[in-house]
Write a protein that holds these residues in place. Structure first.
Motif, PDB file in Angstrom:
ATOM      1  N   LEU A   8       0.819  -1.201   0.000  1.00  8.90           N
ATOM      2  CA  LEU A   8       0.000   0.000   0.000  1.00  8.90           C
ATOM      3  C   LEU A   8       0.857   1.257   0.000  1.00  8.90           C
ATOM      4  N   LYS A   9       1.991   1.240   0.722  1.00 13.40           N
ATOM      5  CA  LYS A   9       2.884   2.397   0.726  1.00 13.40           C
ATOM      6  C   LYS A   9       3.458   2.639  -0.663  1.00 13.40           C
ATOM      7  N   GLN A  10       3.855   1.561  -1.354  1.00 10.95           N
ATOM      8  CA  GLN A  10       4.380   1.713  -2.705  1.00 10.95           C
ATOM      9  C   GLN A  10       3.301   2.220  -3.648  1.00 10.95           C
ATOM     10  N   THR A  11       2.071   1.770  -3.450  1.00 10.61           N
ATOM     11  CA  THR A  11       0.976   2.226  -4.297  1.00 10.61           C
ATOM     12  C   THR A  11       0.699   3.705  -4.072  1.00 10.61           C
ATOM     13  N   LEU A  12       0.729   4.145  -2.821  1.00  8.04           N
ATOM     14  CA  LEU A  12       0.538   5.559  -2.529  1.00  8.04           C
ATOM     15  C   LEU A  12       1.621   6.405  -3.167  1.00  8.04           C
ATOM     16  N   THR A  13       2.853   5.888  -3.152  1.00  7.50           N
ATOM     17  CA  THR A  13       3.962   6.620  -3.760  1.00  7.50           C
ATOM     18  C   THR A  13       3.714   6.848  -5.243  1.00  7.50           C
ATOM     19  N   ALA A  14       3.185   5.862  -5.928  1.00 12.47           N
ATOM     20  CA  ALA A  14       2.939   5.996  -7.362  1.00 12.47           C
ATOM     21  C   ALA A  14       1.727   6.871  -7.640  1.00 12.47           C
ATOM     22  N   VAL A  15       0.685   6.764  -6.788  1.00 10.27           N
ATOM     23  CA  VAL A  15      -0.499   7.583  -6.995  1.00 10.27           C
ATOM     24  C   VAL A  15      -0.161   9.054  -6.800  1.00 10.27           C
ATOM     25  N   LEU A  33      -8.769   5.895 -11.652  1.00 10.97           N
ATOM     26  CA  LEU A  33      -8.826   4.472 -11.317  1.00 10.97           C
ATOM     27  C   LEU A  33      -7.451   3.876 -11.577  1.00 10.97           C
ATOM     28  N   GLY A  34      -6.910   3.152 -10.609  1.00 12.22           N
ATOM     29  CA  GLY A  34      -5.557   2.635 -10.754  1.00 12.22           C
ATOM     30  C   GLY A  34      -5.451   1.170 -10.390  1.00 12.22           C
ATOM     31  N   LEU A  35      -4.405   0.540 -10.943  1.00 14.91           N
ATOM     32  CA  LEU A  35      -4.097  -0.862 -10.660  1.00 14.91           C
ATOM     33  C   LEU A  35      -2.595  -0.986 -10.460  1.00 14.91           C
ATOM     34  N   GLY A  36      -2.182  -1.573  -9.336  1.00 13.85           N
ATOM     35  CA  GLY A  36      -0.768  -1.765  -9.042  1.00 13.85           C
ATOM     36  C   GLY A  36      -0.402  -3.232  -9.059  1.00 13.85           C
ATOM     37  N   SER A  87       8.272  -7.296  -7.834  1.00 14.60           N
ATOM     38  CA  SER A  87       9.327  -7.743  -6.931  1.00 14.60           C
ATOM     39  C   SER A  87       9.076  -7.085  -5.581  1.00 14.60           C
ATOM     40  N   PRO A  88       9.770  -7.525  -4.513  1.00 15.54           N
ATOM     41  CA  PRO A  88       9.545  -6.921  -3.194  1.00 15.54           C
ATOM     42  C   PRO A  88       9.774  -5.421  -3.160  1.00 15.54           C
ATOM     43  N   LYS A  89      10.560  -4.866  -4.081  1.00 16.84           N
ATOM     44  CA  LYS A  89      10.869  -3.449  -4.072  1.00 16.84           C
ATOM     45  C   LYS A  89      10.325  -2.690  -5.277  1.00 16.84           C
ATOM     46  N   THR A  90       9.617  -3.353  -6.165  1.00 17.18           N
ATOM     47  CA  THR A  90       9.162  -2.708  -7.402  1.00 17.18           C
ATOM     48  C   THR A  90       7.685  -2.974  -7.624  1.00 17.18           C
ATOM     49  N   THR A  91       6.910  -1.905  -7.775  1.00 14.78           N
ATOM     50  CA  THR A  91       5.492  -1.999  -8.085  1.00 14.78           C
ATOM     51  C   THR A  91       5.198  -1.126  -9.298  1.00 14.78           C
ATOM     52  N   VAL A  92       4.621  -1.716 -10.334  1.00 16.60           N
ATOM     53  CA  VAL A  92       4.235  -0.993 -11.538  1.00 16.60           C
ATOM     54  C   VAL A  92       2.766  -0.608 -11.413  1.00 16.60           C
ATOM     55  N   ASN A  93       2.454   0.663 -11.690  1.00 16.15           N
ATOM     56  CA  ASN A  93       1.095   1.160 -11.518  1.00 16.15           C
ATOM     57  C   ASN A  93       0.555   1.718 -12.833  1.00 16.15           C
ATOM     58  N   LEU A  94      -0.664   1.351 -13.159  1.00 13.39           N
ATOM     59  CA  LEU A  94      -1.377   1.839 -14.335  1.00 13.39           C
ATOM     60  C   LEU A  94      -2.616   2.570 -13.857  1.00 13.39           C
ATOM     61  N   SER A  95      -2.864   3.769 -14.393  1.00 10.39           N
ATOM     62  CA  SER A  95      -4.012   4.557 -13.964  1.00 10.39           C
ATOM     63  C   SER A  95      -4.752   5.121 -15.173  1.00 10.39           C
ATOM     64  N   VAL A  96      -6.041   5.314 -14.991  1.00 12.48           N
ATOM     65  CA  VAL A  96      -6.908   5.907 -16.002  1.00 12.48           C
ATOM     66  C   VAL A  96      -7.697   7.019 -15.331  1.00 12.48           C
ATOM     67  N   GLY A  97      -7.633   8.240 -15.912  1.00 13.77           N
ATOM     68  CA  GLY A  97      -8.363   9.370 -15.373  1.00 13.77           C
ATOM     69  C   GLY A  97      -9.473   9.810 -16.305  1.00 13.77           C
ATOM     70  N   PHE A 144      -7.768  20.003  -3.973  1.00  9.99           N
ATOM     71  CA  PHE A 144      -7.905  18.972  -2.941  1.00  9.99           C
ATOM     72  C   PHE A 144      -8.122  17.628  -3.614  1.00  9.99           C
ATOM     73  N   GLY A 145      -7.846  16.579  -2.875  1.00  8.61           N
ATOM     74  CA  GLY A 145      -8.019  15.235  -3.400  1.00  8.61           C
ATOM     75  C   GLY A 145      -8.267  14.253  -2.276  1.00  8.61           C
ATOM     76  N   LEU A 146      -8.905  13.147  -2.589  1.00  2.79           N
ATOM     77  CA  LEU A 146      -9.148  12.097  -1.611  1.00  2.79           C
ATOM     78  C   LEU A 146      -9.339  10.785  -2.351  1.00  2.79           C
ATOM     79  N   GLY A 147      -9.103   9.695  -1.628  1.00  2.00           N
ATOM     80  CA  GLY A 147      -9.253   8.386  -2.243  1.00  2.00           C
ATOM     81  C   GLY A 147      -8.800   7.291  -1.315  1.00  2.00           C
ATOM     82  N   PHE A 148      -8.731   6.084  -1.861  1.00  2.00           N
ATOM     83  CA  PHE A 148      -8.272   4.948  -1.072  1.00  2.00           C
ATOM     84  C   PHE A 148      -7.603   3.929  -1.981  1.00  2.00           C
ATOM     85  N   ALA A 149      -6.717   3.158  -1.386  1.00  2.00           N
ATOM     86  CA  ALA A 149      -6.060   2.042  -2.071  1.00  2.00           C
ATOM     87  C   ALA A 149      -6.427   0.758  -1.340  1.00  2.00           C
TER      88      ALA A 149
END
Length: 348
Positions: A64-71, A311-314, A318-328, A263-268
């Motif tokens: 979740l932390k890695q996903t927040l970083t990408a978002v 809308l995003g998908l992570g 690997s333990p240190k790499t998360t690829v994220n795809l998003s559509v706005g 402003f912004g809000l959301g959840f992962a």
């Protein structure tokens, strides 16, 4: 008689074999035979290994932390002395009908509706450096390719965008059971092609044309397997002076952009140790810009409101790499109709 003698012979044979072992045990300094430790059956080991977490999985909070970083890179910090480099690819499409007017002596001299569309591909390289454990510096370098089409103007523009310099500061230590706060500050330099130095309405600009300053506050809290996040920011810009842009029948000489509040809000949500999804909403409200023309006319544009549903998908490769795809998806008339983004951390 023979039947009774056979058990006695077997007992005697067993006694003969046991005597040397008993004698060795009875000797001074002799050691008793050790009993091998009991081991669980192989089936129990296999079951325990199957239920145990694999290396690097930990709990879902790391994903979740890695996903927040990408978002939004404003939600996480890195350790002192560490460097993180990432690459973002974004495509945005804007299609709208634009009303063009001009007021001359005696009243309205121009009124027409133009269909304006643009396709923009942005390649952004960003680097984060841990100044302190709770302070991270950031620099971003965008490379922009833009195709715009309007009445009488169309073409492709390839140029560097506005370079960004920023910092993120975490005033309090991050704790799992409490919300985490991050204070941000950013400066956007007008290194891209200014919209005030091209043919008005051509859409070939790749930058904002002014120096902009922004400050914000971000908050997030991880409630495994969900992370909640929100943000609030204010942006103000320096005016663009000494301009000589032909705008209709007038010459534009100065532009003072209005202050913007966002402003912004959301959840992962972590579906598993390798897959996460995000849903967020972002909105920015910008005050009108003040325009000054060479003939002394002062004008002000209307307020603009931009809103995007993302809308995003992570995917954790690997333990240190998360690829994220998003559509706005744009939800207001002042927003891009469609935006598609890809975030890829780079090893460094």
């Amino acid at each position: 008689m023979k039947i009774r003698t056979l058990p006695a012979l077997l007992a005697a044979a067993l006694l003969v074999h046991a005597i040397p072992a008993l004698a060795q045990t009875a000797q001074p300094g002799g050691t008793a035979p050790s009993t091998p430790p009991s081991t669980p059956p192989a089936s129990a080991d296999a079951a325990r290994d199957a239920l145990a977490k694999k290396e690097g999985e930990g709990d879902q909070s790391a994903l979740l932390k890695q996903t927040l970083t990408a978002v939004d890179k404003q939600y996480s910090l890195i350790r002192r002395g560490q460097i993180q480099v990432s690459y973002d690819l974004n495509y945005a499409y804007i299609g709208q009908e634009k009303i063009v007017t001009d007021i001359g002596a005696g009243g309205l001299t121009l009124f027409e509706i133009e269909n304006v569309s643009s396709h923009t591909i942005t390649n952004t390289f960003s680097a984060d450096y841990g100044i302190l454990n709770n302070l991270t510096g950031n620099v971003t370098l965008p490379l922009i390719s833009k195709y715009a089409e309007a009445k009488g103007h169309s073409g492709v523009s390839n140029s560097i965008g506005d370079i960004g310099l920023g910092a993120r500061w975490q005033p309090m230590e991050a704790r799992r059971d409490q919300p985490n706060l991050t204070v941000t500050g950013n400066v956007r330099l007008p290194s891209g092609r200014s919209p005030f130095k091209i043919i008005a309405g051509s859409g070939q600009a790749t930058g904002g044309g002014v120096t902009a300053f922004s400050a914000g506050l971000n908050i997030n809290r991880i409630v495994d397997p969900v992370a909640l996040f929100g943000s609030l920011s204010v942006t103000t810009s320096l005016p663009a002076k000494d301009l000589h842009q032909v705008n209709g029948t007038r010459l534009l000489t100065r532009v003072a952009p209005g202050t913007s509040v966002g402003f912004g809000l959301g959840f992962a949500y972590a579906l598993s140790y390798g897959i996460s999804t995000t849903i967020s909403f972002q909105e920015a409200i910008s005050a009108g810009s003040r325009l000054r023309f060479a003939d002394g006319l002062n004008a002000k544009t209307s307020m603009q409101t931009s809103g995007m549903l993302n809308l995003g998908l992570g995917y954790r490769v690997s333990p240190k790499t998360t690829v994220n795809l998003s559509v706005g998806i744009g939800v207001t008339s002042d927003s891009p109709n469609l935006s598609v983004g890809l975030n890829l951390p780079l090893a460094f």
